[in-house]
Structure formats: C-alpha cells, structure tokens
Design an enzyme around this catalytic site. Structure first.
Site, PDB file in Angstrom:
ATOM      1  N   GLU A  29       0.810  -1.216   0.000  1.00  0.00           N
ATOM      2  CA  GLU A  29       0.000   0.000   0.000  1.00  0.00           C
ATOM      3  C   GLU A  29       0.847   1.270   0.000  1.00  0.00           C
ATOM      4  OE1 GLU A  29      -2.979  -0.370   3.039  1.00  0.00           O
ATOM      5  OE2 GLU A  29      -3.906  -2.078   2.044  1.00  0.00           O
TER       6      GLU A  29
ATOM      7  N   LYS B  24     -15.749  -1.662   2.122  1.00  0.00           N
ATOM      8  CA  LYS B  24     -15.019  -2.140   0.948  1.00  0.00           C
ATOM      9  C   LYS B  24     -16.029  -2.730  -0.031  1.00  0.00           C
ATOM     10  CE  LYS B  24     -10.695  -3.317   3.359  1.00  0.00           C
ATOM     11  NZ  LYS B  24      -9.888  -4.426   3.923  1.00  0.00           N
TER      12      LYS B  24
END
Length: 429
Positions: free
Chosen positions: A209, A341
C-alpha cells in the site's frame, strides 16, 4: 432514457500483478462506463466470493476468466435493454441471478465490476460527476464532504515482508483546514519518515500500500518513528495530526491467543485489549481497525468497553461490509465503526445500505481501498458522495494509491466553497 446495449468484461492486472476483472457498460447513446474490481490480501472469512479460475497453468491459478465469462454471458444477457440509472434494480437482478449467499456462482468480482461500471455510465448519461450520482442513489442529494485521509505510511503484517505484526500505521491530518492541505501534510510527513528511517539505517522499500516496510523492534517503535517524522515536518502530534492502526488481528490470532511474533509476546483477548489501550495512552491513536479476531466477539466487547468511548473501533474482517453482520454488531455493542469495501459485499447498492445502516446507528463509516488495487478511483467519489468523512487509500506513493488522492483533489476543486472538510469532528472521543 438511455439503455444498456452491451456489457464487456476483461482480465486486467492489479497492483500486485494479479489478474482482476474490468467491465465496460455501453449505452445506446455511445456512453461507456468502466470499472475494475479490487482484491484483498488479509480477508474476512465471510466476505463475498472473489471468483478465480484455479488453473495453475495461468497466473498461478489466480486467473479470472470464469468471472469474465460470467460478465460476457449471463450478466450481459440479463441487463441488456435495462436503464443504467436504476442501480438498485440492476444490482438486485444480478444478485438474484447468482442466487447464493456470497455471490459464489457469478463471483463478487464480476458483479461488482458491472455494478460500478453501470453507475459510471449512468452518471455520464445524466451529465453528473460520479460523486453527485452516488449522493442521489444514497438519498442524500447535494450532501457532500471531503474525507479525512488515513494515510498508511508504515506497512506490516500481510502487506509487507517484515517482522512488524500490526498491518497498518496511519497518520490523519485532523488539524488541516481543507483536504488538499491535509494531503500536503501527510505527504511531508511521509518524506520526513523516509529520512528518519534512513538515519536509523533501516530499509525504505515500500509495501503493498505504499508505506515503508522496515524491520522494527516493536509496534511501539513504528509509532515512535512516525511521531519523530511528524515533529520534523513541523506539526504537532495530537493536534495537527493523529494516529490510527489496522491490527488485522485475525492474521496473528491462533488457538485463542494473539501472537505478536515480532515482539515475542502472546496475549489472551483481555490482555491484547489492554496492550492496545496502553498504546492509546502513550500515543494519540484515535482509530483502531480489527483490533481483535473477526470471530472473537467476546474480545471485541471487552475492547469496546475499555476504549470505545474515546477511540474509533473499526470492524473490517469483523463486519465485511455486510448489513446482516453489522446489524448484529450494533445490537451487541461491538465496535463503533465499519470499514467499507465494495468487494467484500459485491455491489454498489449493498455498499450504500451498509453505510446508511452504520450512520443510522451512530457508527462511523470509513471508505477503503484493498491492498490489491488498480487505477480505478471510484472510492474517492463514494467517500464524497456519501459524506462518509474518512477514507483509507494507502500511502503517498504508488500510482494505484495516489490515483484516489488525485481524484479527491479534482473533486475538491469542482466543489469549491462547498468542499467541506471537518477534520477531527469526523471521529469519536
């Protein structure tokens, strides 16, 4: 009124070099909406199914040709001639066609890519920015806010090849006046953190990330390095900038114990809740995600009772963007926030329902990327269009992360004086 005249699916690559699904929804006036499905590394056991081929001769078994075939076949046949602006009808039709609890037949990756592509096509057809169309679908037209970014600048756990057990260490520019100022603050801290780590002789390679992924003596050592970087950047920790953790505790939970192998420590649920409480007393940590295992609801209740009044306790693997599970958590007083999500549940409609349920119960909703991302920036529009107030989309490098920040900068510019940034007010305590 425009109609869907074609739907095309294809196999593309995500930020980890794994295949994922992209879908195009074509309208009879020439408009095309395109969207990609993301993919997670540390996943909840009750997430909707990401359909992969399992053919070891292609992409180590991770191909998505089955999901693509489902888009180009049954999903296309189902939705031809439909109105792209009726999001709920499109999503319900795909869910009914699938007919399983977790979208195992068609694949949540196939359904989601089409769901988001249809929303993008509908927004273009109405000459609306995507965030405005999402606000309309959410029943909150014109109600926007710019999210506080939760920037993951040290990666551990499943997102990095290091000895750090906690998966994400994040900074939040809560003292900024605007989103763009907050992004600048986080970026400056990121660069100062690189210098801090270099000065300690530590690795400055980045994880999935975009955060740094050094080997560190302890989780507290990671927090200390970030605190030093905040100070060197000229900001005050606790006022200008606060901290957040994603423990992803399910990844180091085994046989009733939370095992911090990097520190050589092991805890029961109450002991680990006390460990986290201690970190919040030594550092201005105002948000902890997945502090306990997804199945350890008794442990979650202990943690919520200990620090839930002061700290945002976010359920990711715990709630998996699922309203049935979230409803149970709300009733039992588990956590006080949900991570959102798209691909955990598999459609835009169900995602909006989860956000609405959370807000109605006084829970916060944090919009989130996955560790396997693409250039698709839909979550930026989702955060603004639902006025969620918070977004997690990684660090300040890697274009798969930065694409979301750049989209938020564009939206802030478009909104002008209406670009509200609430900072610390978006959090509990």
């Amino acid at each position: 009124m425009a109609k869907i005249v074609d739907i095309k699916g294809r196999e593309v690559l995500d930020s980890r070099g794994n295949p994922t699904v992209e879908a195009d929804v074509l309208l009879d006036n020439g408009i095309i909406g395109s969207a990609c499905a993301p993919s997670g590394a540390s996943t909840g056991s009750r997430e909707a199914l990401e359909l992969r081929d399992g053919d070891k001769s292609r992409y180590l078994g991770k191909g998505v040709l089955k999901a693509v075939a489902n888009i180009n076949g049954p999903i296309r046949d189902l939705l031809l001639g439909k109105d792209p602006s009726d999001q709920k009808a499109l999503d319900r039709a795909m869910i009914e066609l699938d007919g399983t609890e977790n979208k195992a037949k068609l694949g949540a990756n196939a359904i989601l890519a089409v769901s988001l592509a249809a929303a993008k096509a509908a927004a273009q057809d109405q000459d609306l920015p995507l965030y405005a169309h999402i606000a309309n679908l959410n029943g909150t037209p014109g109600q926007y806010s710019m999210p506080v970014p939760m920037m993951n600048i040290i990666n551990g756990g499943e997102h990095a090849d290091n000895n750090v057990d906690i998966q994400e260490f994040m900074v939040q520019p809560v003292g900024a006046k605007t989103f763009s100022d907050g992004l600048r603050m986080g970026t400056e801290i990121f660069h100062h953190l690189k210098a801090v780590l270099k000065a300690r002789g530590l690795n400055t390679a980045v994880g999935d990330e975009g955060g740094f992924a050094p080997n560190l003596a302890s989780n507290e050592d990671a927090l200390g390095a970030i605190a030093e970087a905040v100070e060197k950047a000229g900001y005050k920790l606790g006022t200008d900038v606060t901290l957040a953790l994603d423990c992803a505790a399910s990844e180091f939970y085994e046989d009733g114990k939370y095992n911090l192998s990097g520190e050589g420590k092991s805890f029961d649920a109450e002991g680990f809740a006390d460990y986290l409480k201690g970190l919040t007393e030594r550092f201005p940590i105002i948000s902890i995600e997945d502090g306990l295992d997804e199945s350890d609801w008794a442990g979650w209740k202990i943690l919520t009772d200990k620090i839930g009044e002061k700290v945002q306790l976010v359920g990711d693997d715990l709630f998996v963007t699922n309203t049935k599970i979230l409803k149970e958590g709300i009733e039992k007083g588990i956590g006080n926030s949900i991570l959102i999500k798209f691909n955990q549940i598999g459609s835009l409609t169900e995602t909006l329902e989860a956000i609405q349920m959370a807000k109605a119960a006084g829970y916060t909703a944090v919009i989130s990327h996955r560790s396997g991302e693409t250039e698709d920036s839909t979550i930026a529009d989702l955060a603004v269009g639902t006025a969620a107030g918070q977004i997690k989309t990684g660090s300040l490098c890697r274009s798969d992360r930065v694409s979301k920040y750049n989209q938020l900068l564009r939206i802030e510019e478009q909104l002008g004086a209406k670009a509200v940034y609430r900072g610390r007010a978006e959090f509990r305590g």
